[in-house]
Design a protein around this motif. Structure first.
Motif, PDB file in Angstrom:
ATOM      1  N   TYR A  58      36.382 -60.530 -27.392  1.00  9.11           N
ATOM      2  CA  TYR A  58      37.146 -59.563 -26.609  1.00  9.11           C
ATOM      3  C   TYR A  58      36.433 -59.326 -25.290  1.00  9.11           C
ATOM      4  O   TYR A  58      35.269 -59.695 -25.104  1.00  9.11           O
ATOM      5  CB  TYR A  58      37.323 -58.247 -27.375  1.00  9.11           C
ATOM      6  CG  TYR A  58      36.052 -57.458 -27.578  1.00  9.11           C
ATOM      7  CD1 TYR A  58      35.709 -56.408 -26.729  1.00  9.11           C
ATOM      8  CD2 TYR A  58      35.187 -57.751 -28.637  1.00  9.11           C
ATOM      9  CE1 TYR A  58      34.542 -55.677 -26.918  1.00  9.11           C
ATOM     10  CE2 TYR A  58      34.026 -57.029 -28.828  1.00  9.11           C
ATOM     11  CZ  TYR A  58      33.702 -55.998 -27.982  1.00  9.11           C
ATOM     12  OH  TYR A  58      32.548 -55.289 -28.161  1.00  9.11           O
ATOM     13  N   TRP A  59      37.143 -58.746 -24.361  1.00  7.91           N
ATOM     14  CA  TRP A  59      36.612 -58.484 -23.024  1.00  7.91           C
ATOM     15  C   TRP A  59      36.759 -57.005 -22.695  1.00  7.91           C
ATOM     16  O   TRP A  59      37.808 -56.408 -22.931  1.00  7.91           O
ATOM     17  CB  TRP A  59      37.371 -59.292 -21.977  1.00  7.91           C
ATOM     18  CG  TRP A  59      37.188 -60.779 -22.110  1.00  7.91           C
ATOM     19  CD1 TRP A  59      37.802 -61.611 -23.017  1.00  7.91           C
ATOM     20  CD2 TRP A  59      36.335 -61.598 -21.318  1.00  7.91           C
ATOM     21  NE1 TRP A  59      37.379 -62.904 -22.833  1.00  7.91           N
ATOM     22  CE2 TRP A  59      36.483 -62.942 -21.793  1.00  7.91           C
ATOM     23  CE3 TRP A  59      35.472 -61.364 -20.252  1.00  7.91           C
ATOM     24  CZ2 TRP A  59      35.803 -64.011 -21.236  1.00  7.91           C
ATOM     25  CZ3 TRP A  59      34.789 -62.427 -19.690  1.00  7.91           C
ATOM     26  CH2 TRP A  59      34.943 -63.727 -20.178  1.00  7.91           C
ATOM     27  N   THR A  60      35.710 -56.421 -22.141  1.00  9.79           N
ATOM     28  CA  THR A  60      35.779 -55.063 -21.621  1.00  9.79           C
ATOM     29  C   THR A  60      35.852 -55.156 -20.107  1.00  9.79           C
ATOM     30  O   THR A  60      34.974 -55.738 -19.471  1.00  9.79           O
ATOM     31  CB  THR A  60      34.562 -54.230 -22.030  1.00  9.79           C
ATOM     32  OG1 THR A  60      34.432 -54.245 -23.454  1.00  9.79           O
ATOM     33  CG2 THR A  60      34.706 -52.797 -21.546  1.00  9.79           C
ATOM     34  N   CYS A  61      36.917 -54.597 -19.535  1.00  2.63           N
ATOM     35  CA  CYS A  61      37.132 -54.646 -18.088  1.00  2.63           C
ATOM     36  C   CYS A  61      36.903 -53.251 -17.508  1.00  2.63           C
ATOM     37  O   CYS A  61      37.509 -52.285 -17.957  1.00  2.63           O
ATOM     38  CB  CYS A  61      38.546 -55.135 -17.777  1.00  2.63           C
ATOM     39  SG  CYS A  61      38.858 -56.833 -18.356  1.00  2.63           S
ATOM     40  N   TYR A  62      36.020 -53.200 -16.511  1.00  2.00           N
ATOM     41  CA  TYR A  62      35.607 -51.927 -15.932  1.00  2.00           C
ATOM     42  C   TYR A  62      36.340 -51.735 -14.597  1.00  2.00           C
ATOM     43  O   TYR A  62      35.902 -52.224 -13.555  1.00  2.00           O
ATOM     44  CB  TYR A  62      34.097 -51.903 -15.729  1.00  2.00           C
ATOM     45  CG  TYR A  62      33.312 -52.209 -16.988  1.00  2.00           C
ATOM     46  CD1 TYR A  62      33.079 -51.225 -17.946  1.00  2.00           C
ATOM     47  CD2 TYR A  62      32.820 -53.495 -17.234  1.00  2.00           C
ATOM     48  CE1 TYR A  62      32.372 -51.498 -19.104  1.00  2.00           C
ATOM     49  CE2 TYR A  62      32.113 -53.789 -18.390  1.00  2.00           C
ATOM     50  CZ  TYR A  62      31.889 -52.792 -19.321  1.00  2.00           C
ATOM     51  OH  TYR A  62      31.194 -53.078 -20.467  1.00  2.00           O
ATOM     52  N   PHE A  63      37.455 -51.021 -14.638  1.00  2.60           N
ATOM     53  CA  PHE A  63      38.267 -50.798 -13.448  1.00  2.60           C
ATOM     54  C   PHE A  63      37.730 -49.629 -12.625  1.00  2.60           C
ATOM     55  O   PHE A  63      37.275 -48.624 -13.177  1.00  2.60           O
ATOM     56  CB  PHE A  63      39.709 -50.459 -13.835  1.00  2.60           C
ATOM     57  CG  PHE A  63      40.526 -51.607 -14.331  1.00  2.60           C
ATOM     58  CD1 PHE A  63      41.402 -52.269 -13.485  1.00  2.60           C
ATOM     59  CD2 PHE A  63      40.451 -52.015 -15.657  1.00  2.60           C
ATOM     60  CE1 PHE A  63      42.177 -53.324 -13.948  1.00  2.60           C
ATOM     61  CE2 PHE A  63      41.228 -53.066 -16.131  1.00  2.60           C
ATOM     62  CZ  PHE A  63      42.084 -53.723 -15.272  1.00  2.60           C
ATOM     63  N   SER A  64      37.805 -49.758 -11.311  1.00  2.00           N
ATOM     64  CA  SER A  64      37.731 -48.580 -10.445  1.00  2.00           C
ATOM     65  C   SER A  64      39.145 -48.015 -10.331  1.00  2.00           C
ATOM     66  O   SER A  64      40.122 -48.662 -10.720  1.00  2.00           O
ATOM     67  CB  SER A  64      37.211 -48.970  -9.054  1.00  2.00           C
ATOM     68  OG  SER A  64      38.171 -49.768  -8.370  1.00  2.00           O
ATOM     69  N   MET A  65      39.295 -46.829  -9.773  1.00  2.00           N
ATOM     70  CA  MET A  65      40.625 -46.259  -9.622  1.00  2.00           C
ATOM     71  C   MET A  65      41.489 -47.102  -8.686  1.00  2.00           C
ATOM     72  O   MET A  65      42.686 -47.312  -8.938  1.00  2.00           O
ATOM     73  CB  MET A  65      40.534 -44.814  -9.106  1.00  2.00           C
ATOM     74  CG  MET A  65      41.889 -44.129  -8.992  1.00  2.00           C
ATOM     75  SD  MET A  65      42.830 -44.071 -10.550  1.00  2.00           S
ATOM     76  CE  MET A  65      41.964 -42.736 -11.390  1.00  2.00           C
ATOM     77  N   LYS A  66      40.895 -47.633  -7.615  1.00  2.00           N
ATOM     78  CA  LYS A  66      41.662 -48.469  -6.683  1.00  2.00           C
ATOM     79  C   LYS A  66      42.118 -49.756  -7.369  1.00  2.00           C
ATOM     80  O   LYS A  66      43.235 -50.239  -7.135  1.00  2.00           O
ATOM     81  CB  LYS A  66      40.832 -48.795  -5.445  1.00  2.00           C
ATOM     82  CG  LYS A  66      40.664 -47.643  -4.483  1.00  2.00           C
ATOM     83  CD  LYS A  66      39.859 -48.037  -3.263  1.00  2.00           C
ATOM     84  CE  LYS A  66      40.576 -49.050  -2.400  1.00  2.00           C
ATOM     85  NZ  LYS A  66      39.841 -49.341  -1.143  1.00  2.00           N
ATOM     86  N   GLN A  67      41.273 -50.309  -8.216  1.00  2.00           N
ATOM     87  CA  GLN A  67      41.640 -51.528  -8.935  1.00  2.00           C
ATOM     88  C   GLN A  67      42.707 -51.255  -9.985  1.00  2.00           C
ATOM     89  O   GLN A  67      43.627 -52.057 -10.176  1.00  2.00           O
ATOM     90  CB  GLN A  67      40.390 -52.143  -9.577  1.00  2.00           C
ATOM     91  CG  GLN A  67      39.416 -52.715  -8.569  1.00  2.00           C
ATOM     92  CD  GLN A  67      38.035 -52.955  -9.159  1.00  2.00           C
ATOM     93  OE1 GLN A  67      37.692 -52.440 -10.233  1.00  2.00           O
ATOM     94  NE2 GLN A  67      37.226 -53.736  -8.469  1.00  2.00           N
ATOM     95  N   ALA A  68      42.594 -50.117 -10.668  1.00  2.00           N
ATOM     96  CA  ALA A  68      43.600 -49.750 -11.661  1.00  2.00           C
ATOM     97  C   ALA A  68      44.954 -49.532 -10.994  1.00  2.00           C
ATOM     98  O   ALA A  68      45.999 -49.948 -11.517  1.00  2.00           O
ATOM     99  CB  ALA A  68      43.163 -48.492 -12.407  1.00  2.00           C
ATOM    100  N   LYS A  69      44.954 -48.874  -9.840  1.00  2.00           N
ATOM    101  CA  LYS A  69      46.197 -48.667  -9.099  1.00  2.00           C
ATOM    102  C   LYS A  69      46.825 -50.006  -8.720  1.00  2.00           C
ATOM    103  O   LYS A  69      48.039 -50.211  -8.891  1.00  2.00           O
ATOM    104  CB  LYS A  69      45.931 -47.851  -7.830  1.00  2.00           C
ATOM    105  CG  LYS A  69      47.171 -47.653  -6.966  1.00  2.00           C
ATOM    106  CD  LYS A  69      46.837 -47.024  -5.628  1.00  2.00           C
ATOM    107  CE  LYS A  69      46.338 -45.616  -5.785  1.00  2.00           C
ATOM    108  NZ  LYS A  69      46.180 -44.931  -4.468  1.00  2.00           N
ATOM    109  N   ALA A  70      46.006 -50.927  -8.203  1.00  2.00           N
ATOM    110  CA  ALA A  70      46.514 -52.233  -7.803  1.00  2.00           C
ATOM    111  C   ALA A  70      47.070 -53.001  -8.999  1.00  2.00           C
ATOM    112  O   ALA A  70      48.132 -53.635  -8.904  1.00  2.00           O
ATOM    113  CB  ALA A  70      45.406 -53.041  -7.122  1.00  2.00           C
TER     114      ALA A  70
END
Length: 225
Positions: free
Chosen positions: A154-166
């Motif tokens: 499995y993969w854990t992806c660490y989003f920033s808020m700007k990346q999550a929005k995109a």
């Protein structure tokens, strides 16, 4: 840590467990409405109502592809999915629900989901970490040595808020819009012939088309926060 699941968008020509109260007035002929509810404790909406309006402004054929969309709804978190689309056959309208995320923005994906979406995640600059864990099928497995158990990646992806929005706008929202476009091109009521494949291909194609305009309007999500 999050449970291991695919936060994957859903076509939802709904026959499943996620059902909404049909307590709204059909307004598609008057223009779509954007609405929201509280994401709930421990969750967050990664986009705002203004973000949706700003994003649809950069879709050049929005007036065509949005025909019949009644509302876009920022909904509470739903387990296993990021969003879903529902078509109302009687009124010939559609609704898109975009779900809240857990507020840490650390998302676990199966290896299959990651491989399908790795190009998007890399384009957005999302840091993802690969891990393995044992699969426990029953109580007997729990008593065995972990080395004897089947492993899953499995993969854990660490989003920033700007990346999550995109990711929400450029992929999740476009995927659900793809279901609506699929319905518009269907000659049969209640049928979306292309299904998940059509919606995913639609989202991927439009990602590339809209990327320059997105960066100009919202900024590059790869840049430091």
């Amino acid at each position: 840590m999050r449970p291991n699941y695919n936060r994957k968008t859903s076509p939802k020509v709904i026959g499943g467990h996620v059902q909404r109260k049909n307590n709204h007035v059909k307004t598609a002929r008057l223009g779509y409405v954007v609405d929201r509810v509280s994401p709930g404790r421990g969750f967050v909406h990664v986009i705002s109502k203004k973000d949706i309006h700003d994003f649809t402004d950069i879709i050049p054929d929005w007036g065509i592809v949005s025909e019949g969309i009644e509302s876009i709804f920022l909904a509470e978190e739903e387990e296993y999915i990021d969003a879903f689309y529902k078509h109302y056959s009687r009124e010939e309208t559609g609704v898109i629900w975009l779900c809240a995320w857990q507020d840490d923005l650390w998302i676990e994906h199966s290896d299959e989901y990651y491989q399908e979406h790795s190009w998007i995640l890399k384009k957005l600059g999302v840091v993802c970490e690969k891990s393995e864990r044992s699969i426990e099928d029953n109580e007997t497995d729990k008593m065995n040595d972990n080395e004897d158990l089947e492993k899953e990646t499995y993969w854990t992806c660490y989003f920033s808020m700007k990346q999550a929005k995109a990711f929400m706008l450029l992929h999740v929202f476009l995927h659900e819009l793809g279901h609506h476009v699929d319905k518009l091109r269907s000659k049969k009521k209640g049928v979306m012939a292309g299904g998940e494949g059509f919606a995913e291909n639609y989202a991927n194609r439009r990602f590339y088309e809209l990327w320059p305009a997105y960066v100009e309007r919202f900024g590059n999500p790869c840049m430091s926060q």
